[in-house]
Structures are given as C-alpha cells and as structure tokens.
Design a protein around this motif. Structure first.
Motif, PDB file in Angstrom:
ATOM      1  N   LEU A   1       0.816  -1.210   0.000  1.00 29.31           N
ATOM      2  CA  LEU A   1       0.000   0.000   0.000  1.00 29.31           C
ATOM      3  C   LEU A   1       0.853   1.265   0.000  1.00 29.31           C
ATOM      4  O   LEU A   1       0.475   2.288  -0.583  1.00 29.31           O
ATOM      5  CB  LEU A   1      -0.931   0.004   1.222  1.00 29.31           C
ATOM      6  N   ALA A   2       2.031   1.201   0.653  1.00 27.19           N
ATOM      7  CA  ALA A   2       2.881   2.385   0.790  1.00 27.19           C
ATOM      8  C   ALA A   2       3.835   2.589  -0.379  1.00 27.19           C
ATOM      9  O   ALA A   2       4.486   3.632  -0.460  1.00 27.19           O
ATOM     10  CB  ALA A   2       3.686   2.290   2.094  1.00 27.19           C
ATOM     11  N   LEU A   3       3.919   1.616  -1.283  1.00 28.92           N
ATOM     12  CA  LEU A   3       4.905   1.685  -2.355  1.00 28.92           C
ATOM     13  C   LEU A   3       4.784   2.942  -3.221  1.00 28.92           C
ATOM     14  O   LEU A   3       5.804   3.597  -3.509  1.00 28.92           O
ATOM     15  CB  LEU A   3       4.807   0.424  -3.218  1.00 28.92           C
ATOM     16  N   PRO A   4       3.577   3.354  -3.647  1.00 24.51           N
ATOM     17  CA  PRO A   4       3.491   4.596  -4.437  1.00 24.51           C
ATOM     18  C   PRO A   4       4.007   5.816  -3.682  1.00 24.51           C
ATOM     19  O   PRO A   4       4.705   6.670  -4.252  1.00 24.51           O
ATOM     20  CB  PRO A   4       1.990   4.711  -4.740  1.00 24.51           C
TER      21      PRO A   4
ATOM     22  N   LYS B   1       7.078  14.925   9.503  1.00 26.99           N
ATOM     23  CA  LYS B   1       5.796  15.302  10.099  1.00 26.99           C
ATOM     24  C   LYS B   1       4.737  14.228   9.844  1.00 26.99           C
ATOM     25  O   LYS B   1       3.912  13.925  10.705  1.00 26.99           O
ATOM     26  CB  LYS B   1       5.336  16.642   9.535  1.00 26.99           C
ATOM     27  N   LEU B   2       4.788  13.648   8.642  1.00 26.24           N
ATOM     28  CA  LEU B   2       3.816  12.615   8.272  1.00 26.24           C
ATOM     29  C   LEU B   2       4.317  11.200   8.548  1.00 26.24           C
ATOM     30  O   LEU B   2       3.641  10.227   8.194  1.00 26.24           O
ATOM     31  CB  LEU B   2       3.462  12.749   6.782  1.00 26.24           C
ATOM     32  N   ARG B   3       5.502  11.074   9.130  1.00 24.21           N
ATOM     33  CA  ARG B   3       6.118   9.782   9.475  1.00 24.21           C
ATOM     34  C   ARG B   3       6.464   8.947   8.235  1.00 24.21           C
ATOM     35  O   ARG B   3       6.653   7.739   8.328  1.00 24.21           O
ATOM     36  CB  ARG B   3       5.214   8.955  10.396  1.00 24.21           C
ATOM     37  N   ILE B   4       6.519   9.578   7.074  1.00 21.57           N
ATOM     38  CA  ILE B   4       6.849   8.833   5.851  1.00 21.57           C
ATOM     39  C   ILE B   4       8.292   8.363   5.874  1.00 21.57           C
ATOM     40  O   ILE B   4       8.629   7.326   5.282  1.00 21.57           O
ATOM     41  CB  ILE B   4       6.583   9.718   4.611  1.00 21.57           C
ATOM     42  N   ASP B   5       9.162   9.093   6.583  1.00 22.53           N
ATOM     43  CA  ASP B   5      10.575   8.702   6.630  1.00 22.53           C
ATOM     44  C   ASP B   5      10.767   7.346   7.290  1.00 22.53           C
ATOM     45  O   ASP B   5      11.803   6.695   7.108  1.00 22.53           O
ATOM     46  CB  ASP B   5      11.398   9.767   7.364  1.00 22.53           C
ATOM     47  N   GLU B   6       9.758   6.876   8.053  1.00 16.61           N
ATOM     48  CA  GLU B   6       9.869   5.595   8.744  1.00 16.61           C
ATOM     49  C   GLU B   6       9.451   4.405   7.865  1.00 16.61           C
ATOM     50  O   GLU B   6       9.690   3.254   8.231  1.00 16.61           O
ATOM     51  CB  GLU B   6       8.991   5.599  10.009  1.00 16.61           C
ATOM     52  N   LEU B   7       8.818   4.672   6.726  1.00 18.02           N
ATOM     53  CA  LEU B   7       8.258   3.580   5.916  1.00 18.02           C
ATOM     54  C   LEU B   7       9.283   2.535   5.466  1.00 18.02           C
ATOM     55  O   LEU B   7       8.961   1.339   5.433  1.00 18.02           O
ATOM     56  CB  LEU B   7       7.533   4.151   4.693  1.00 18.02           C
TER      57      LEU B   7
END
Length: 460
Positions: A285-288, A356-362
């Motif tokens: 789900l997070a790939l895009p 801020k959106l925690r995307i760096d943790e993905l």
C-alpha cells in the motif's frame, strides 16, 4: 477499569462504546422502518446487518482513539478527530454496505441517510468528550499517604476530563511523611479498616513507598481486601490509569515476581506471523508514496535517498535501520551523534514534511520483513545514546527484551521528544508495552498511529 487481554480499558470508555453502538443500531433500524414501505421489511436480514454495521463502525473509531479524552480543550484537536472519524468511517461504511445484503434491501437514498446518522453520532461524541467524562458508577477512593506520591495520585484522579471519582480524603500513616496535599482533606489517623468502612470506600490506593516496619499494617490491607475493597499500590495504579509503569515506584522484585513480562515461543511466533502478513500488506500500500518520496529527495538534495544507521535491537544486538534521508548529507560531519530537535536546521524541506507525516519511517518495513524489527515495539535507539541512557535511567535495558518497532505505545501516548528526560518518560510507556504486549495491543497501537499521523498529534 477493566483488564482485557492484559490491557486496561477505562470503564466509562466501555460504557460510551456500548452506548454509541446500541444507539447507532437503534437509529439505523428506525431510519429503515421510517423510509421503507409497509410490509416490505425483512427484519431477519435487517437486524443482523444493522448490528454488524453498528459494531464495526463504533469499534473502528474506538480503535482509532475517538473515545480517548482530549485533556486540553483544543478546538484544533477536536476538529482533527471529527475530520479523521468522517474520512475513515464513510469509505469503510460503503465497503460494509457492499459486503452485506443491503444493496438488495436498502436503496441508495436509505444508505445515505444511514451515513448521515453515523456522521452525526460521531460528531456528537467528539463534542461530548470535550466535557467532563462520567461513568454510571462513581467509585469512592481513599488515598493512603499525604506526601508527594499521594498528591500525584490525587491530581491524576481529578484531572480535567478524567472519569469522575469521589476522593474521600487522605489517610496519614506512621512516620515523618511530609504533608503535601490539601490539609483540609487529611483525615484523622485511625484504623484503615474502620475508616474505609465508615466512609463506604470502594478502592484504597496505597501512595506510600515504605510498607514495612509498622509504617503500614499489611493485616489491615488484607482485611480491607477480604471485605471487598480494591487495594492498589503505586505501580499498579499508574499502570492502570496512565498506561505506563512509573520508574519512581518501580522495584526489581516487582519485575521478577509480578504479572506480565512473558516472552514465550507462542507469543513470539504469533507476533512474527502478524508482522509478516501486515508488514507485507502495508509495504504494498505504501509503495506509491515511497516512490514519490524518493523522487522528491533526489530532486532537492540528490542521492542517497535512504539513510542507514546503527541501532540497538533485541537482546542489545546492533542492526542497521533503514529510513528515508530527511537531513542534509553533512548533518553529522563532525562524526558526533546529536539528538534530533523539533526545529532542527539540518532537516531539508522535503525531510520536514516526511518527518511530520512519518513517511521517513516507511522503509523500516523492510527491517520488519527480514526480522530485525517488529511493527510495534519500543523505538530503537543509537548505541551512543543507549550507553548514556542505560547509565542514567534505571531499568532502561528492559526495553531490549522485545524487538524494536516501527511504531510503539510510547509514540502514540507521548509527544515527540529528544532528551534524557523525554527518554525516561517514554521508557515508562515502553515498560508497560513490554509487560502487557499482545496482538490486541499491537493492533490498537497501529490504529492509533494512523490517528497520530493524520491529526498531527506529536508531530516533529
């Protein structure tokens, strides 16, 4: 408080969930009866469908933290919770409509009416939660002690938007304990059993650290317990009330002989299967989002896109965590590790947004799949800081008896912080997780992580 699957659930929260689910069930049936043609209703199909719909909608919002009180009456936070509830509930409701036999028995206008009722109920719940919470039963509480710990217990019991309790007073004990509570609330010294019986006490909280040498009679505590009165010590009280294990009331003997802290093979196996299944789904789900993030990082600051850093994992063993690079390439050009601050000038423009959106943790989902991390657990720290924190904070190494997580109980319960004091505060939540972690608690943390990310609570 009720303890369900090793996790404490406030009684008044359970009352709210059950009340809202029952109310939604009733209004859905009422809307159907009002709009449907006479004699056209198949109640055998409608009643189970309405029950499943009400339970799933209220359960989903409960898992995402809708029923957690907002301790500061903040309009922004209340609006964010309303918006999140609506954004999540409406699509899920439409999916639920498709899975149940509603298309055959409910026309589209009726489904819209049901959605309006759901949205109205969710908005009403958020407004109500801005006010003082109250349960159906108000327990009478006696606090044993008059010092700093007794004052901390009293403040927690009477904080704004906390469940309603009736603190009958403070019972002094022998010794030279300093009186730090309101003197007018201090009761005359006497037998604990007699005082509790006279004041019709339901619960006694022992807010003194020393219980030996005549300071506090264990016989009196036993008599109270046998008389049907709940007895709590400091550690249990803060674990139940705040979802944390307080360091200032923690003893090694409590860790050894107390309940919890079980690390059996069955629990490990179930958690690993959960990590693999849910982690793989989240990665797909997070790939895009990850591809777009990588392109933006390259455009702003060039390669590398990912940032590998040594962290301390299970059993104190080091591993390399993978993150999207959110800082400049020369962020630590002097080679000395530094705490990341909320307004760190080393963070790039893209980095500020993805943090801020925690995307760096993905990218840490790859760490989960290879087994270095779990989806939920204490956040891993760098060896340099672990060495410091282990020396300065008691029981810090206990958090390493489980795998570190992409998110954790501390991350959804405590705002972002980067200091020794913040680490000590978050450790209290980590210890609660280590003691009580179950699949149910992991699922709850994942849902609350979504709320924290989407509402911006605790963002840095």
């Amino acid at each position: 408080m009720l303890k369900i699957f090793s996790h404490y659930l406030p009684t008044h929260t359970l009352h709210q969930v059950l009340f809202d689910a029952a109310l939604l069930f009733i209004v859905v049936l009422g809307a159907v009866a009002f709009q449907a043609a006479p004699g056209a209703l198949d109640w055998a199909a409608w009643v189970p469908a309405a029950l499943v719909f009400a339970a799933s909608m209220i359960g989903l919002n409960a898992a995402m933290g809708l029923y957690r009180p907002v301790y500061q009456r903040c309009r922004r936070q209340a609006f964010a919770r309303v918006a999140l509830s609506l954004v999540v509930s409406v699509p899920v409701a439409y999916v639920t409509f498709g899975l149940m036999p509603w298309p055959e028995i409910a026309p589209h206008p009726m489904q819209v009416s049901i959605l309006v009722l759901l949205c109205s109920l969710l908005m009403l719940r958020v407004v109500v939660n801005q006010r003082q919470a109250a349960g159906f039963f108000v327990p009478r509480v006696l606090i044993v002690g008059t010092g700093r710990d007794a004052l901390a217990v009293y403040r927690d019991l009477t904080r704004p938007l906390q469940r309603s309790v009736d603190v009958v007073g403070f019972l002094p004990v022998g010794g030279q304990e300093r009186v730090e509570v309101e003197p007018r609330q201090v009761l005359p010294p006497g037998s604990l059993l007699d005082v509790a019986g006279k004041l019709r006490v339901d619960e006694v909280i022992v807010a003194v650290r020393e219980r030996r040498g005549g300071v506090l009679s264990l016989r009196e505590l036993l008599d109270c317990k046998l008389g049907g009165i709940r007895i709590l010590d400091l550690s249990t009280f803060f674990e139940r009330s705040l979802g944390q294990i307080r360091l200032d009331s923690l003893r090694a003997s409590w860790l050894i002989y107390g309940d919890g802290f079980r690390q059996g093979w069955a629990r490990t196996f179930i958690k690993r299967v959960f990590d693999l299944v849910v982690g793989s789904l989240l990665l797909i789900l997070a790939l895009p989002v990850m591809i777009i993030t990588a392109i933006l990082i390259l455009l702003e600051d060039g390669a590398p896109v990912f940032y590998g850093q040594e962290r301390v994992g299970l059993g104190g063993k080091p591993f390399r965590v993978i993150k999207f690079r959110s800082m400049r390439r020369d962020a630590e050009r002097d080679g000395k590790p530094r705490w990341a601050s909320s307004n760190d000038d080393r963070v790039t423009r893209v980095g500020r947004v993805i943090r801020k959106l925690r995307i760096d943790e993905l990218p840490q989902l790859f760490n989960v799949l290879v087994g270095d991390m779990s989806l939920v657990g204490p956040r891993p720290e760098r060896p340099y800081f672990v060495d410091q924190l282990t020396q300065q904070i008691p029981f810090y190494a206990v958090r390493h008896c489980v795998k570190p997580g992409v998110t954790g109980w501390a991350q959804v319960r405590y705002q972002y912080g980067a200091s020794v004091d913040d680490s000590a505060e978050k450790l209290q939540y980590d210890l609660y997780y280590v003691k009580n972690h179950t699949l149910i608690l992991d699922t709850l943390v994942l849902f609350e992580t979504v709320r924290v990310v989407l509402t911006g609570e605790g963002a840095h």
